[in-house]
Design a protein around this motif. Structure first.
Motif, PDB file in Angstrom:
ATOM      1  N   LEU A  90       0.810  -1.238   0.050  1.00 42.83           N
ATOM      2  CA  LEU A  90       0.020   0.024   0.259  1.00 42.83           C
ATOM      3  C   LEU A  90       0.869   1.139  -0.039  1.00 42.83           C
ATOM      4  O   LEU A  90       0.534   2.171  -0.671  1.00 42.83           O
ATOM      5  CB  LEU A  90      -0.900  -0.032   1.099  1.00 42.83           C
ATOM      6  CG  LEU A  90      -2.034  -0.628   1.256  1.00 42.83           C
ATOM      7  CD1 LEU A  90      -2.786  -0.947   2.831  1.00 42.83           C
ATOM      8  CD2 LEU A  90      -3.129  -0.241   0.277  1.00 42.83           C
ATOM      9  N   VAL A  91       1.901   1.170   0.877  1.00 42.12           N
ATOM     10  CA  VAL A  91       2.811   2.466   1.023  1.00 42.12           C
ATOM     11  C   VAL A  91       3.982   2.589  -0.184  1.00 42.12           C
ATOM     12  O   VAL A  91       3.910   3.750  -0.525  1.00 42.12           O
ATOM     13  CB  VAL A  91       3.603   2.407   2.361  1.00 42.12           C
ATOM     14  CG1 VAL A  91       4.590   3.380   2.655  1.00 42.12           C
ATOM     15  CG2 VAL A  91       2.404   2.450   3.355  1.00 42.12           C
TER      16      VAL A  91
ATOM     17  N   ALA B 165      -7.029  -5.176   2.601  1.00 44.12           N
ATOM     18  CA  ALA B 165      -6.961  -4.221   1.851  1.00 44.12           C
ATOM     19  C   ALA B 165      -5.549  -4.134   0.992  1.00 44.12           C
ATOM     20  O   ALA B 165      -5.689  -4.067  -0.191  1.00 44.12           O
ATOM     21  CB  ALA B 165      -7.170  -2.849   2.327  1.00 44.12           C
ATOM     22  N   GLY B 166      -4.340  -4.395   1.763  1.00 43.16           N
ATOM     23  CA  GLY B 166      -3.215  -4.217   1.113  1.00 43.16           C
ATOM     24  C   GLY B 166      -3.071  -5.498   0.069  1.00 43.16           C
ATOM     25  O   GLY B 166      -2.616  -5.071  -1.025  1.00 43.16           O
ATOM     26  N   ASN B 171      -3.184  -7.511  -5.429  1.00 39.32           N
ATOM     27  CA  ASN B 171      -3.568  -8.496  -6.604  1.00 39.32           C
ATOM     28  C   ASN B 171      -4.233  -7.778  -7.493  1.00 39.32           C
ATOM     29  O   ASN B 171      -4.097  -8.289  -8.947  1.00 39.32           O
ATOM     30  CB  ASN B 171      -4.973  -9.190  -5.701  1.00 39.32           C
ATOM     31  CG  ASN B 171      -4.500 -10.396  -5.001  1.00 39.32           C
ATOM     32  OD1 ASN B 171      -3.356 -10.910  -5.201  1.00 39.32           O
ATOM     33  ND2 ASN B 171      -5.108 -10.825  -4.071  1.00 39.32           N
ATOM     34  N   TYR B 172      -4.714  -6.599  -7.359  1.00 40.47           N
ATOM     35  CA  TYR B 172      -5.277  -5.684  -8.516  1.00 40.47           C
ATOM     36  C   TYR B 172      -4.310  -4.849  -9.208  1.00 40.47           C
ATOM     37  O   TYR B 172      -4.139  -5.051 -10.466  1.00 40.47           O
ATOM     38  CB  TYR B 172      -6.379  -4.728  -7.843  1.00 40.47           C
ATOM     39  CG  TYR B 172      -7.165  -4.234  -8.856  1.00 40.47           C
ATOM     40  CD1 TYR B 172      -7.035  -2.906  -9.568  1.00 40.47           C
ATOM     41  CD2 TYR B 172      -8.501  -4.632  -9.469  1.00 40.47           C
ATOM     42  CE1 TYR B 172      -8.005  -2.381 -10.201  1.00 40.47           C
ATOM     43  CE2 TYR B 172      -9.156  -4.259 -10.344  1.00 40.47           C
ATOM     44  CZ  TYR B 172      -8.865  -2.896 -10.849  1.00 40.47           C
ATOM     45  OH  TYR B 172      -9.793  -2.270 -12.020  1.00 40.47           O
ATOM     46  N   HIS B 173      -3.525  -4.187  -8.544  1.00 37.12           N
ATOM     47  CA  HIS B 173      -2.522  -3.396  -8.954  1.00 37.12           C
ATOM     48  C   HIS B 173      -1.114  -3.871  -9.427  1.00 37.12           C
ATOM     49  O   HIS B 173      -0.415  -3.275 -10.246  1.00 37.12           O
ATOM     50  CB  HIS B 173      -2.198  -2.112  -8.227  1.00 37.12           C
ATOM     51  CG  HIS B 173      -3.643  -1.245  -8.158  1.00 37.12           C
ATOM     52  ND1 HIS B 173      -3.884  -0.436  -9.233  1.00 37.12           N
ATOM     53  CD2 HIS B 173      -4.544  -1.150  -7.320  1.00 37.12           C
ATOM     54  CE1 HIS B 173      -5.082   0.142  -9.066  1.00 37.12           C
ATOM     55  NE2 HIS B 173      -5.367  -0.053  -7.700  1.00 37.12           N
TER      56      HIS B 173
END
Lengths: 169, 187
Positions: A90-91, B165-166, B171-173
């Motif tokens: 995420l980061v 979420a991560g 998986n998506y990006h």
């Protein structure tokens, strides 16, 4: 006589299971749940600052004990690893292949790669095989002490073999 | 006759519901013997119709305040025994944990042979939930006190949410979990 004894004993056994409230006329159900009782215990004892008797520091460690805490340890470690990976995803700005190539450009030789694969595979393999052992226990199987040790040794052997096999791939 | 029965009562031993140890067996034999004796004195019929009134639980932790001269067994009864249906939440949670473990076990070979997005997302969900429930048990074991338990569970929930979420974002990006492991191992 023995038959009468057995039937009467069995009758007592059946009754004691079903007519709980009626049977034990002097059995008083407590108003609190077990959870509340446990909380009360901890609240009282921490508030009184009572010292805890030595337990894990003095009791002789056994293979089953060590395997049990290792199961928990590997579980926590793997979970933390996955959470760290997700957080990084995420980061961090770049993509996964970029960072993978970055790490590979910094590696200190093929042994490092093999060792790191082994280090990743080992906790996964151990937690998986010991997890299967746990599931067998949940089915009620393998609780005799020799069985516990035997299944434990099998888990350790499978873990080492699988980790070496995966690291070699 | 009443005096005879009460003398038997005083000799009744420890009775614990669901006791399956040797002590329980001894107790049941003793209780049976007590009843045999009463059978000899009063005949069989009162024995068959009455419940086991000759056994009295003797387990005592502290004196019962209502009847100070009578000893009673203090037991934890779930609400289901005296007030309608109780909750099976804990039991169902336990079963759910085991089923999820088996699902995760089955996902591993599937992920190896069929590294598709459906498996990626299933793996993300199963791994996160398995870890969430596992860490939940660790919290239950080591964290005590109402406030601390609530805080620890809240923190854990946050961690698990961010983890899921991560992983979904990855998986998506990005390449996805299956491909990521394959790439890691290819070098």
């Amino acid at each position: 006589m023995a038959l009468l004894l057995r039937t009467v004993a069995r009758q007592g056994l059946c009754l004691s299971r079903s007519q709980f409230g009626v049977l034990y006329r002097h059995a008083v159900p407590m108003g609190t749940t077990a959870k509340e009782e446990m909380n009360k215990f901890w609240a009282k004892n921490t508030q009184l600052n009572r010292p805890v008797s030595p337990h894990v520091s003095i009791y002789k460690w056994s293979i089953p004990m060590m395997m049990s805490i290792s199961h928990r340890g590997t579980g926590v470690a793997l979970s933390s690893g996955i959470s760290a990976f997700a957080l990084a995803a995420l980061v961090l700005p770049e993509s996964y292949p970029y960072y993978l190539d970055l790490i590979h450009s910094m590696t200190f030789g093929p042994q490092f790669l093999a060792f790191s694969k082994f280090a990743l595979a080992f906790p996964v393999a151990y937690h998986t095989f010991n997890g299967i052992r746990h599931l067998a226990w949940d089915l009620g199987k393998g609780f005799k002490i020799p069985e516990v040790y035997r299944s434990g040794y099998i888990v350790i052997a499978l873990t080492v073999l699988t980790s070496i096999g995966l690291a070699a791939m | 006759m009443k005096r005879f029965i009460s003398s038997h009562r005083s000799r009744a031993a420890l009775v614990h519901p669901g006791d399956s140890s040797h002590l329980g067996l001894v107790v049941r034999i003793m209780a049976a013997l007590v009843r045999i004796r009463s059978v000899c004195c009063r005949g069989v019929s009162p024995l068959l119709f009455r419940s086991c009134s000759l056994i009295r639980p003797l387990a005592v932790q502290k004196k019962d305040r209502d009847c100070p001269y009578l000893i009673s067994a203090k037991i934890h009864a779930t609400p289901s025994s005296y007030a309608g249906s109780g909750s099976k939440a804990a039991s169902l949670h336990w079963t759910g944990e085991r089923i999820l473990s088996i699902v995760l076990l089955g996902l591993a070979p599937v992920a190896y042979f069929y590294p598709v997005p459906a498996v990626d997302y299933s793996l993300a969900a199963a791994l996160t939930l398995h870890g969430h429930w596992g860490l939940g048990q660790v919290v239950t074991d080591y964290v005590h006190g109402d406030f601390k338990i609530k805080m620890a569970n809240a923190g854990l929930f946050l961690l698990s949410t961010v983890t899921f979420a991560g992983l979904c974002y990855f998986n998506y990006h990005d390449v996805g979990i299956c491909k990521a492991v394959a790439l890691l191992w290819s070098k």
